[in-house]
Design an enzyme around this catalytic site. Sequence first.
Site, mmCIF file in Angstrom:
data_model
loop_
_atom_site.group_PDB
_atom_site.id
_atom_site.type_symbol
_atom_site.label_atom_id
_atom_site.label_comp_id
_atom_site.label_asym_id
_atom_site.label_seq_id
_atom_site.Cartn_x
_atom_site.Cartn_y
_atom_site.Cartn_z
ATOM 1 N N ASP A 155 32.542 -52.327 -9.700
ATOM 2 C CA ASP A 155 32.294 -51.386 -8.667
ATOM 3 C C ASP A 155 30.728 -51.273 -8.353
ATOM 4 O O ASP A 155 30.009 -52.071 -8.927
ATOM 5 C CB ASP A 155 32.790 -50.022 -9.523
ATOM 6 C CG ASP A 155 33.308 -49.020 -8.457
ATOM 7 O OD1 ASP A 155 33.003 -49.332 -7.429
ATOM 8 O OD2 ASP A 155 34.132 -48.168 -8.930
ATOM 9 N N GLU A 189 32.750 -52.738 -3.320
ATOM 10 C CA GLU A 189 31.642 -51.951 -2.733
ATOM 11 C C GLU A 189 32.121 -51.454 -1.615
ATOM 12 O O GLU A 189 31.472 -50.971 -0.764
ATOM 13 C CB GLU A 189 30.423 -52.907 -2.702
ATOM 14 C CG GLU A 189 30.487 -54.123 -1.778
ATOM 15 C CD GLU A 189 30.868 -53.783 -0.340
ATOM 16 O OE1 GLU A 189 32.079 -53.854 0.022
ATOM 17 O OE2 GLU A 189 29.919 -53.885 0.311
ATOM 18 N N TRP A 190 33.567 -51.137 -1.464
ATOM 19 C CA TRP A 190 34.234 -50.462 -0.429
ATOM 20 C C TRP A 190 34.019 -50.787 1.040
ATOM 21 O O TRP A 190 34.143 -50.069 1.984
ATOM 22 C CB TRP A 190 33.773 -48.800 -0.389
ATOM 23 C CG TRP A 190 33.628 -48.403 -1.910
ATOM 24 C CD1 TRP A 190 34.593 -48.370 -2.822
ATOM 25 C CD2 TRP A 190 32.540 -48.079 -2.707
ATOM 26 N NE1 TRP A 190 34.017 -47.919 -4.067
ATOM 27 C CE2 TRP A 190 32.755 -47.866 -3.894
ATOM 28 C CE3 TRP A 190 30.978 -47.960 -2.189
ATOM 29 C CZ2 TRP A 190 31.723 -47.285 -4.913
ATOM 30 C CZ3 TRP A 190 30.301 -47.516 -2.980
ATOM 31 C CH2 TRP A 190 30.564 -47.241 -4.510
ATOM 32 N N GLY A 191 33.697 -52.201 1.299
ATOM 33 C CA GLY A 191 33.329 -52.718 2.622
ATOM 34 C C GLY A 191 31.940 -52.104 3.023
ATOM 35 O O GLY A 191 31.768 -52.416 4.117
ATOM 36 N N ASP A 211 38.184 -45.463 -0.967
ATOM 37 C CA ASP A 211 39.194 -45.263 -1.874
ATOM 38 C C ASP A 211 40.319 -44.977 -1.223
ATOM 39 O O ASP A 211 40.519 -43.714 -0.235
ATOM 40 C CB ASP A 211 38.984 -44.232 -2.822
ATOM 41 C CG ASP A 211 38.149 -45.043 -4.070
ATOM 42 O OD1 ASP A 211 37.446 -46.089 -3.741
ATOM 43 O OD2 ASP A 211 37.808 -44.200 -4.952
HETATM 44 C C1 GLA Z 1 35.412 -45.918 -7.404
HETATM 45 C C2 GLA Z 1 36.365 -47.039 -7.051
HETATM 46 C C3 GLA Z 1 37.998 -46.715 -7.618
HETATM 47 C C4 GLA Z 1 37.715 -46.493 -8.848
HETATM 48 C C5 GLA Z 1 36.788 -45.272 -9.309
HETATM 49 C C6 GLA Z 1 36.563 -45.418 -10.956
HETATM 50 O O1 GLA Z 1 35.657 -44.819 -6.597
HETATM 51 O O2 GLA Z 1 36.598 -47.497 -5.624
HETATM 52 O O3 GLA Z 1 38.849 -47.748 -7.344
HETATM 53 O O4 GLA Z 1 37.664 -47.678 -9.609
HETATM 54 O O5 GLA Z 1 35.416 -45.716 -8.619
HETATM 55 O O6 GLA Z 1 35.576 -44.422 -11.089
#
Ligand code: GLA
Length: 396
Positions: A155, A189-191, A211
């Site tokens: 993450d 890293e969510w893009g 997310d």
């Molecule tokens: C982030 C990630 C999620 C999950 C949470 C855990 O938000 O994007 O997929 O792993 O952390 O805390």
Amino acid sequence: MQAWLARVVVVLCLMPGVVGLAPAVALENGVARTPPMGWNSWNKFACAGINEKVVRETADQMASNGMKEAGYQYVVIDDCWQVGRDKIGNIVADPDKFPAGMKATADYVHGKGLKFGIYTDAGTMTCAKRPGSIGHEYQDAQQYANWGVDYLKEDWCNTLPGQSSEASYTLMRDALAATGRPIVFSLCEWGSTKPWIWAGPVGNLWRSTGDILDCWSCKKDWGGEGVSQILDHMNGLEGFAGPGHWNDPDMLEVGNGGMTKVEYRTHFSMWAMFSAPLLAGNDVSHMSADTREILLNREVIAVDQDSLGMQGRRVRKTGDSEVWSKQLANGGRAVALVNRGAAAAKITAMWEDVGYPSTLAAAVRDLWAAKDEGRRTASYSAEVPSHGVILVTVLP
Ligand code: GLA
């Protein structure tokens, strides 16, 4: 070519910056040749609910409820399994949640014929404020390998100001490689730094979005969003995915209760169209018949797992009516008619939109109805419910 010369050419090809030679485009660690399938604890159990018992029960279920046979392989523990580091810096599992420890948990999962995954973070702390891996990459990677980890999600919370995502994930890639154990590497890293551009040689999958939320259409300030929003983010990323390196629109919400059966079918169908990792995110020990029917649909899973590994693309959008097409290894197409509107709509896929001449008579099969529709020329039309999908294969 003489053997020594061939070796020199190979070495030169692998050296970055050698003029005129293409860089590697995919992480060649031998795993994730098709999008990884399995289960991840986060969407249902989050931080408070995850423990050894849940992991064991999930593995028991997956090995006996048809999921393993359908291809679900990795049992991945997300955030909150770790509590600290010992005096020589080794990561320590939470003894209350995992009294038998991670090695025993991994052994149990392996004993069911499944693979074992775990989670860390590239910063100082995970998103739930457990210890991160920064400064401990090689030590952690070796610990995971010793435990028998087959899959690592890393993450991007609590990173340092200016920390480079590409450098950080490359460091962990190298640390994992140094263990000699094949480990699927999942970047999360969510893009935020467009990983599809740089992560092909670094990870096996990278989150392309924030997310996922268990809703058809909703959005949170911190980046969480519903299936409908994620569809738009995935459009245009199709050129970056392929065997060994996949765009990841996040884990599945199927079965978690926030969407209708129609919407969950669309969610699952589109993840298959995206060649997305299929990580169930529900409580597999308590699945409804509807959830089972969706997660275990072999024909839809086959679209996801198609060996060509081409991510589908949106080929037509008329208001809320969309047509998405995914090329398959047998020369056919998977075609999704998607209705994002509030009322049922008739949607048409034109053969010319999916790369076929309009004169072609192609065999159409409706995958959710499990029904051959016969040969159709020029196009295929169907009535699609609100927020629903008709998913067909089209074979010349
Ligand atoms: C982030 C990630 C999620 C999950 C949470 C855990 O938000 O994007 O997929 O792993 O952390 O805390």
